[in-house]
Design a protein around this motif. Structure first.
Motif, PDB file in Angstrom:
ATOM      1  N   UNK A  78      52.780   6.562  66.556  1.00  0.00           N
ATOM      2  CA  UNK A  78      53.533   7.116  65.047  1.00  0.00           C
ATOM      3  C   UNK A  78      54.418   8.296  65.123  1.00  0.00           C
ATOM      4  N   UNK A  79      55.229   8.117  64.994  1.00  0.00           N
ATOM      5  CA  UNK A  79      56.625   9.261  65.574  1.00  0.00           C
ATOM      6  C   UNK A  79      56.255  10.289  63.865  1.00  0.00           C
ATOM      7  N   UNK A  80      56.452  10.050  62.980  1.00  0.00           N
ATOM      8  CA  UNK A  80      56.901  10.160  61.950  1.00  0.00           C
ATOM      9  C   UNK A  80      55.763  10.113  60.078  1.00  0.00           C
ATOM     10  N   UNK A  81      54.868  11.201  59.922  1.00  0.00           N
ATOM     11  CA  UNK A  81      54.876  10.521  58.137  1.00  0.00           C
ATOM     12  C   UNK A  81      55.242  11.542  57.262  1.00  0.00           C
ATOM     13  N   UNK A  82      56.193  11.309  56.050  1.00  0.00           N
ATOM     14  CA  UNK A  82      55.899  12.228  54.782  1.00  0.00           C
ATOM     15  C   UNK A  82      55.875  11.600  53.842  1.00  0.00           C
ATOM     16  N   UNK A  83      54.214  12.404  53.384  1.00  0.00           N
ATOM     17  CA  UNK A  83      53.778  12.106  52.098  1.00  0.00           C
ATOM     18  C   UNK A  83      54.813  12.029  51.012  1.00  0.00           C
ATOM     19  N   UNK A  84      54.723  10.954  49.725  1.00  0.00           N
ATOM     20  CA  UNK A  84      55.382  11.260  48.890  1.00  0.00           C
ATOM     21  C   UNK A  84      54.732  10.862  47.866  1.00  0.00           C
ATOM     22  N   UNK A  85      53.392  11.602  47.740  1.00  0.00           N
ATOM     23  CA  UNK A  85      52.224  11.973  46.167  1.00  0.00           C
ATOM     24  C   UNK A  85      50.910  12.251  47.207  1.00  0.00           C
ATOM     25  N   UNK A  86      50.777  11.963  46.101  1.00  0.00           N
ATOM     26  CA  UNK A  86      48.888  11.830  46.688  1.00  0.00           C
ATOM     27  C   UNK A  86      47.999  11.105  47.392  1.00  0.00           C
ATOM     28  N   UNK A  87      49.046  10.022  46.695  1.00  0.00           N
ATOM     29  CA  UNK A  87      48.453   8.954  47.191  1.00  0.00           C
ATOM     30  C   UNK A  87      49.546   7.977  47.598  1.00  0.00           C
ATOM     31  N   UNK A  88      50.210   8.008  48.493  1.00  0.00           N
ATOM     32  CA  UNK A  88      51.013   7.646  49.223  1.00  0.00           C
ATOM     33  C   UNK A  88      51.980   8.107  49.913  1.00  0.00           C
ATOM     34  N   UNK A  89      52.415   7.182  51.512  1.00  0.00           N
ATOM     35  CA  UNK A  89      53.551   8.088  52.509  1.00  0.00           C
ATOM     36  C   UNK A  89      54.111   7.240  53.028  1.00  0.00           C
ATOM     37  N   UNK A 135      49.990   2.779  50.913  1.00  0.00           N
ATOM     38  CA  UNK A 135      49.459   3.542  49.922  1.00  0.00           C
ATOM     39  C   UNK A 135      48.342   3.210  49.908  1.00  0.00           C
ATOM     40  N   UNK A 136      47.774   4.664  49.129  1.00  0.00           N
ATOM     41  CA  UNK A 136      46.120   4.386  48.559  1.00  0.00           C
ATOM     42  C   UNK A 136      45.744   3.600  47.648  1.00  0.00           C
ATOM     43  N   UNK A 137      44.530   3.065  47.859  1.00  0.00           N
ATOM     44  CA  UNK A 137      44.230   1.562  46.799  1.00  0.00           C
ATOM     45  C   UNK A 137      43.695   2.784  45.863  1.00  0.00           C
ATOM     46  N   UNK A 138      43.696   2.627  44.532  1.00  0.00           N
ATOM     47  CA  UNK A 138      43.115   3.046  43.466  1.00  0.00           C
ATOM     48  C   UNK A 138      41.403   3.309  43.687  1.00  0.00           C
ATOM     49  N   UNK A 139      41.471   4.587  43.456  1.00  0.00           N
ATOM     50  CA  UNK A 139      39.611   5.119  43.786  1.00  0.00           C
ATOM     51  C   UNK A 139      39.712   5.471  44.893  1.00  0.00           C
ATOM     52  N   UNK A 140      40.794   5.686  45.612  1.00  0.00           N
ATOM     53  CA  UNK A 140      40.795   6.350  46.517  1.00  0.00           C
ATOM     54  C   UNK A 140      41.336   7.171  47.389  1.00  0.00           C
ATOM     55  N   UNK A 141      40.928   8.639  47.120  1.00  0.00           N
ATOM     56  CA  UNK A 141      42.132   9.516  47.454  1.00  0.00           C
ATOM     57  C   UNK A 141      41.892  10.215  48.493  1.00  0.00           C
ATOM     58  N   UNK A 142      43.126  11.234  48.431  1.00  0.00           N
ATOM     59  CA  UNK A 142      43.524  11.593  50.083  1.00  0.00           C
ATOM     60  C   UNK A 142      42.153  12.269  50.564  1.00  0.00           C
ATOM     61  N   UNK A 143      41.060  13.098  49.617  1.00  0.00           N
ATOM     62  CA  UNK A 143      40.243  13.481  50.563  1.00  0.00           C
ATOM     63  C   UNK A 143      39.334  12.727  51.202  1.00  0.00           C
ATOM     64  N   UNK A 144      39.391  11.277  50.513  1.00  0.00           N
ATOM     65  CA  UNK A 144      37.809   9.786  51.439  1.00  0.00           C
ATOM     66  C   UNK A 144      38.799   9.668  52.835  1.00  0.00           C
TER      67      UNK A 144
END
Length: 161
Positions: free
Chosen positions: A40-51, A107-116
Motif C-alpha cells: 500500500x503506497x498511499x491512502x486518502x480518506x474521501x469521507x468517514x466511510x470511504x478512501x 467503501x465501508x458497508x452501511x452499519x460499519x463505522x470507522x471506529x469498527x
C-alpha cells in the motif's frame, strides 16, 4: 495518526482483489503468473466511510499480456460484509516481471463505522477474513470472460515465509 495507520491493514485487502483475479483464471496460463509482493503506497480518506488507495503489485508473468477490468469485491469478517472495493483496470504485460500501480476506492458497508475498522485493526487476524471478488479478464487479442470467486480466505493471498 497511529490508529489510521493500523486501519490500513484491513484496507490493504483491496490489492488482494487484483491478486486474486491474477491467480484464479482459466484462459491465460496462470501457472506462469505470480504475485510476489503487494504494498500500500498511499491512502486518502474521501469521507468517514470511504478512501482512495494506491497500491503496487509485483507481478511475474511468464504468459501472454492480459487486462483485468471491472474488478470489484467485498471484504468479509466472520460472515459480516465490512467493505466494498472497486479497482481501476490493470494491464499486465507479456513475459515480464514488473511492478504495477493499482488504484482503487474502498467503501465501508452501511452499519460499519470507522471506529469498527480501527478496533479490528488493533487485533488484525487475517485468518478471520474472506474475500469475494469478481472481474473481467481479457487476454490480448482474446475474448473477455468473467471471473468470480467467493469466500476465498485472505490468508490464501498472503506471502508465506
Amino acid at each position: 495518526m497511529r490508529h489510521g495507520m493500523k486501519a490500513v491493514h484491513i484496507f490493504s485487502a483491496a490489492a488482494v482483489l487484483v491478486a486474486s483475479v491474477l491467480l484464479c483464471g482459466g484462459c491465460v496460463n496462470f501457472s506462469k503468473v505470480g504475485v510476489s509482493d503487494m504494498k500500500v503506497r498511499s491512502y486518502t480518506p474521501k469521507s468517514f466511510s470511504s478512501l482512495d488507495m494506491k497500491c503496487e503489485l509485483s507481478v511475474e508473468n511468464g504468459s501472454q499480456e492480459f487486462t483485468v477490468s471491472s474488478l470489484e469485491g467485498t471484504i468479509v469478517h466472520q460472515g459480516r460484509n465490512m467493505a466494498n472495493i472497486s479497482i481501476d483496470p490493470v494491464t499486465v504485460l507479456a513475459r515480464t516481471s514488473a511492478v504495477y500501480p493499482v488504484h482503487g476506492v474502498v467503501r465501508l458497508e452501511d452499519g460499519v463505522s470507522l471506529l469498527n475498522v480501527i478496533s479490528l485493526a488493533n487485533g488484525f487476524k487475517p485468518e478471520e477474513y474472506t474475500v469475494n471478488v469478481s472481474g473481467i479478464l481479457q487476454p490480448k487479442g482474446g475474448a473477455k470472460f468473467k471471473i468470480s470467486r467467493k469466500d476465498v480466505p485472505l490468508t490464501f493471498f498472503m506471502k508465506k515465509k
